[in-house]
Design an enzyme around this catalytic site. Structure first.
Site, PDB file in Angstrom:
ATOM      1  N   ARG A 142       0.833  -1.202   0.000  1.00 32.78           N
ATOM      2  CA  ARG A 142       0.000   0.000   0.000  1.00 32.78           C
ATOM      3  C   ARG A 142       0.860   1.241   0.000  1.00 32.78           C
ATOM      4  O   ARG A 142       1.935   1.268   0.592  1.00 32.78           O
ATOM      5  CB  ARG A 142      -0.879   0.029   1.257  1.00 32.78           C
ATOM      6  CG  ARG A 142      -2.025  -0.917   1.223  1.00 32.78           C
ATOM      7  CD  ARG A 142      -3.230  -0.370   0.506  1.00 32.78           C
ATOM      8  NE  ARG A 142      -3.863   0.713   1.235  1.00 32.78           N
ATOM      9  CZ  ARG A 142      -4.218   1.865   0.673  1.00 32.78           C
ATOM     10  NH1 ARG A 142      -3.995   2.108  -0.583  1.00 32.78           N
ATOM     11  NH2 ARG A 142      -4.807   2.799   1.378  1.00 32.78           N
TER      12      ARG A 142
ATOM     13  N   ARG B 246       4.513   5.103 -16.432  1.00 36.81           N
ATOM     14  CA  ARG B 246       5.064   4.949 -17.778  1.00 36.81           C
ATOM     15  C   ARG B 246       6.379   5.698 -17.935  1.00 36.81           C
ATOM     16  O   ARG B 246       7.101   5.508 -18.899  1.00 36.81           O
ATOM     17  CB  ARG B 246       4.056   5.430 -18.821  1.00 36.81           C
ATOM     18  CG  ARG B 246       2.758   4.648 -18.778  1.00 36.81           C
ATOM     19  CD  ARG B 246       2.966   3.181 -19.109  1.00 36.81           C
ATOM     20  NE  ARG B 246       1.770   2.409 -18.796  1.00 36.81           N
ATOM     21  CZ  ARG B 246       1.760   1.293 -18.091  1.00 36.81           C
ATOM     22  NH1 ARG B 246       2.886   0.794 -17.618  1.00 36.81           N
ATOM     23  NH2 ARG B 246       0.637   0.651 -17.873  1.00 36.81           N
TER      24      ARG B 246
ATOM     25  N   CYS C 286      -6.575   3.276 -13.079  1.00 37.36           N
ATOM     26  CA  CYS C 286      -6.946   4.394 -12.210  1.00 37.36           C
ATOM     27  C   CYS C 286      -8.452   4.362 -11.958  1.00 37.36           C
ATOM     28  O   CYS C 286      -9.221   3.917 -12.803  1.00 37.36           O
ATOM     29  CB  CYS C 286      -6.596   5.724 -12.866  1.00 37.36           C
ATOM     30  SG  CYS C 286      -4.852   6.008 -13.087  1.00 37.36           S
TER      31      CYS C 286
ATOM     32  N   GLU D  78     -11.823   7.398  -5.890  1.00 36.99           N
ATOM     33  CA  GLU D  78     -12.053   6.966  -4.510  1.00 36.99           C
ATOM     34  C   GLU D  78     -13.490   7.320  -4.124  1.00 36.99           C
ATOM     35  O   GLU D  78     -14.049   8.304  -4.621  1.00 36.99           O
ATOM     36  CB  GLU D  78     -11.057   7.699  -3.599  1.00 36.99           C
ATOM     37  CG  GLU D  78     -11.038   7.237  -2.180  1.00 36.99           C
ATOM     38  CD  GLU D  78     -10.332   5.909  -1.988  1.00 36.99           C
ATOM     39  OE1 GLU D  78     -10.662   5.221  -1.012  1.00 36.99           O
ATOM     40  OE2 GLU D  78      -9.460   5.547  -2.803  1.00 36.99           O
TER      41      GLU D  78
ATOM     42  N   ARG E 198      -3.988   7.111  -3.798  1.00 33.39           N
ATOM     43  CA  ARG E 198      -3.710   5.845  -3.117  1.00 33.39           C
ATOM     44  C   ARG E 198      -3.278   4.808  -4.141  1.00 33.39           C
ATOM     45  O   ARG E 198      -3.823   4.748  -5.240  1.00 33.39           O
ATOM     46  CB  ARG E 198      -4.947   5.354  -2.371  1.00 33.39           C
ATOM     47  CG  ARG E 198      -5.343   6.214  -1.192  1.00 33.39           C
ATOM     48  CD  ARG E 198      -6.678   5.729  -0.614  1.00 33.39           C
ATOM     49  NE  ARG E 198      -7.047   6.405   0.607  1.00 33.39           N
ATOM     50  CZ  ARG E 198      -7.731   7.548   0.669  1.00 33.39           C
ATOM     51  NH1 ARG E 198      -8.099   8.157  -0.445  1.00 33.39           N
ATOM     52  NH2 ARG E 198      -8.040   8.094   1.828  1.00 33.39           N
TER      53      ARG E 198
ATOM     54  N   TYR F  59       3.598   5.880   3.134  1.00 36.30           N
ATOM     55  CA  TYR F  59       2.649   6.985   3.244  1.00 36.30           C
ATOM     56  C   TYR F  59       3.441   8.281   3.273  1.00 36.30           C
ATOM     57  O   TYR F  59       4.307   8.451   4.123  1.00 36.30           O
ATOM     58  CB  TYR F  59       1.783   6.836   4.499  1.00 36.30           C
ATOM     59  CG  TYR F  59       0.886   5.634   4.393  1.00 36.30           C
ATOM     60  CD1 TYR F  59       1.331   4.372   4.767  1.00 36.30           C
ATOM     61  CD2 TYR F  59      -0.386   5.756   3.866  1.00 36.30           C
ATOM     62  CE1 TYR F  59       0.513   3.260   4.621  1.00 36.30           C
ATOM     63  CE2 TYR F  59      -1.207   4.643   3.721  1.00 36.30           C
ATOM     64  CZ  TYR F  59      -0.746   3.405   4.104  1.00 36.30           C
ATOM     65  OH  TYR F  59      -1.551   2.311   3.947  1.00 36.30           O
TER      66      TYR F  59
ATOM     67  N   ARG G 153      -2.665   6.170   7.964  1.00 31.72           N
ATOM     68  CA  ARG G 153      -2.190   4.998   8.708  1.00 31.72           C
ATOM     69  C   ARG G 153      -0.966   5.376   9.546  1.00 31.72           C
ATOM     70  O   ARG G 153       0.155   5.002   9.231  1.00 31.72           O
ATOM     71  CB  ARG G 153      -1.825   3.864   7.755  1.00 31.72           C
ATOM     72  CG  ARG G 153      -2.983   3.190   7.048  1.00 31.72           C
ATOM     73  CD  ARG G 153      -3.946   2.480   7.995  1.00 31.72           C
ATOM     74  NE  ARG G 153      -3.328   1.491   8.841  1.00 31.72           N
ATOM     75  CZ  ARG G 153      -3.260   0.186   8.571  1.00 31.72           C
ATOM     76  NH1 ARG G 153      -3.763  -0.279   7.468  1.00 31.72           N
ATOM     77  NH2 ARG G 153      -2.689  -0.636   9.429  1.00 31.72           N
TER      78      ARG G 153
END
Length: 126
Positions: free
Chosen positions: A6, A62, A74, A77, A89, A107, A115
């Site tokens: 993540r 790319r 893509c 959210e 994210r 993060y 988080r």
């Protein structure tokens, strides 16, 4: 073994160059920290908050050498009231011998708030 890595970051402005630049920095840190090579990546899913719409974050991938054949998608959210704004994210699915607790999730910027328990391991991130 297949594992997920993540990552998340934020941008200050909804501009294509900011979106691409911050996504590239994030993804490069994710692969470097976890010692991943493109051939080990099954796919990458990238989501953005609704306030990011002036560029595709996948474009950043790319620009990385060797990533031509890595599948990337893509998506938007879900909108949650009072959630973190201008957030990108990343969920990277990789083949690795690392145990789940050995995966280092990244993060950056304001996304550290998402988080804080996992952000402890990468306090030096931008």
């Amino acid at each position: 073994m297949i594992r997920g890595i993540r990552g998340a970051t934020t941008v200050h402005e909804n501009l294509e160059n900011s979106i691409v630049k911050n996504t590239k920095i994030l993804v490069e840190e994710m692969v470097h920290t976890n010692q991943v090579v493109p051939e080990d990546i099954a796919s990458v899913l990238i989501s953005v908050t609704p306030d990011i719409n002036n560029g595709f974050p996948a474009k950043a991938l790319r620009l990385i050498d060797g990533w031509t054949y890595v599948p990337v998608m893509c998506m938007k959210e879900i909108e949650v009231p009072n959630s973190l704004e201008k957030c990108i994210r990343v969920m990277m699915t990789v083949n690795t011998e690392r145990k789940q607790n050995e995966i280092i999730h990244i993060y950056q910027n304001e996304a550290r708030k998402l988080r804080p328990d996992l952000s402890q391991t990468n306090k030096n991130s931008n």
